[in-house]
Design an enzyme around this catalytic site. Structure first.
Site: not given
Length: 244
Positions: A67, A136, A138, A143
């Site tokens: 990314d 979380n 990811h 996400e």
């Protein structure tokens, strides 16, 4: 999914570096999928030491990062292009033309993502994909969502991700709000996936990844379905999991 329990961050990092170096030694022209963030830093440092000693040779390796922040130029100190050169590429004998990171400087999200998808596809997808995991759940910048993503795409970062990444910026408001990321489907095409996690803050995410339902609300949970996924995590990160 195979879980390797380690004592601490340094132990986790060395074991991860062992697996990555073995991949390169066994296949000198390996395609590696790489990750950024603080978690892989010590593993990269170990690989640098082994490269300096002549124990591992990156001259034929190609790399594809997961990314990049949207809107940052390649030489921006907060970009992942810059991060990878500073923390890894500039210290090993890799051909920089074989290193690839999504082009966050391209404002045309559709074009930037399509171009990167083609690069990864044409490379045959990673032999080994290195992943961290967000608090979380990811992976990459995928996400929590209602569905698992497919190819490279532009994402709006959640507040929890922005807050977690703000430690690398002067101010939280400086953290970009969007990023280009490989999709979950693209990640799953890797022949081997190596997930590393350290610290109590990752414990819930690691538990959900390894033992929770496969649910796009925890993107990492899909790794349970991969045929060759190895999780290397320290005691703190595994503190909510059954004994491995």
């Amino acid at each position: 999914m195979r879980i390797i329990r380690t004592t601490d961050y340094d132990d986790m990092s060395r074991k991860a570096a062992n697996i990555i170096s073995a991949q390169v030694i066994l296949k000198p022209d390996s395609v590696l999928g790489l990750a950024t963030g603080t978690t892989p830093l010590a593993a990269y440092k170990q690989l640098i030491r082994w490269c300096d000693r002549g124990d591992v040779d990156f001259s034929e390796v190609s790399t594809y990062n997961l990314d990049e922040y949207r809107g940052l130029t390649h030489d921006d100190p907060q970009s992942y292009h810059y991060f990878m050169r500073k923390n890894f590429f500039d210290h090993i004998n890799i051909d920089l033309s074989r290193t690839h990171v999504p082009d966050g400087s391209n404002p045309d999200a559709d074009a930037a993502c399509a171009d990167y998808d083609k690069l990864v596809h044409d490379a045959g997808y990673p032999d080994l994909q290195l992943l961290g995991i967000g608090n979380n759940g990811h992976i990459g910048f995928n996400e929590p969502d209602k569905y698992f993503s497919k190819g490279t795409h532009c994402v709006d970062l959640t507040e929890s991700t922005i807050k977690a990444n703000s430690r690398l910026f002067d101010r939280e408001e400086d953290v970009p709000r969007q990023a280009y990321t490989m999709g979950v489907q693209t990640i799953m095409y890797a022949r081997m996936i190596l997930v590393i996690a350290s610290g109590e803050a990752k414990a819930e995410a690691v538990r959900r990844m390894c033992f929770g339902p496969v649910d796009p609300e925890c993107p990492a949970s899909i790794l349970q379905l991969h045929t060759n996924c190895v999780v290397i995590a320290d005691e703190a990160a595994l503190s909510q999991c059954p004994e491995a």
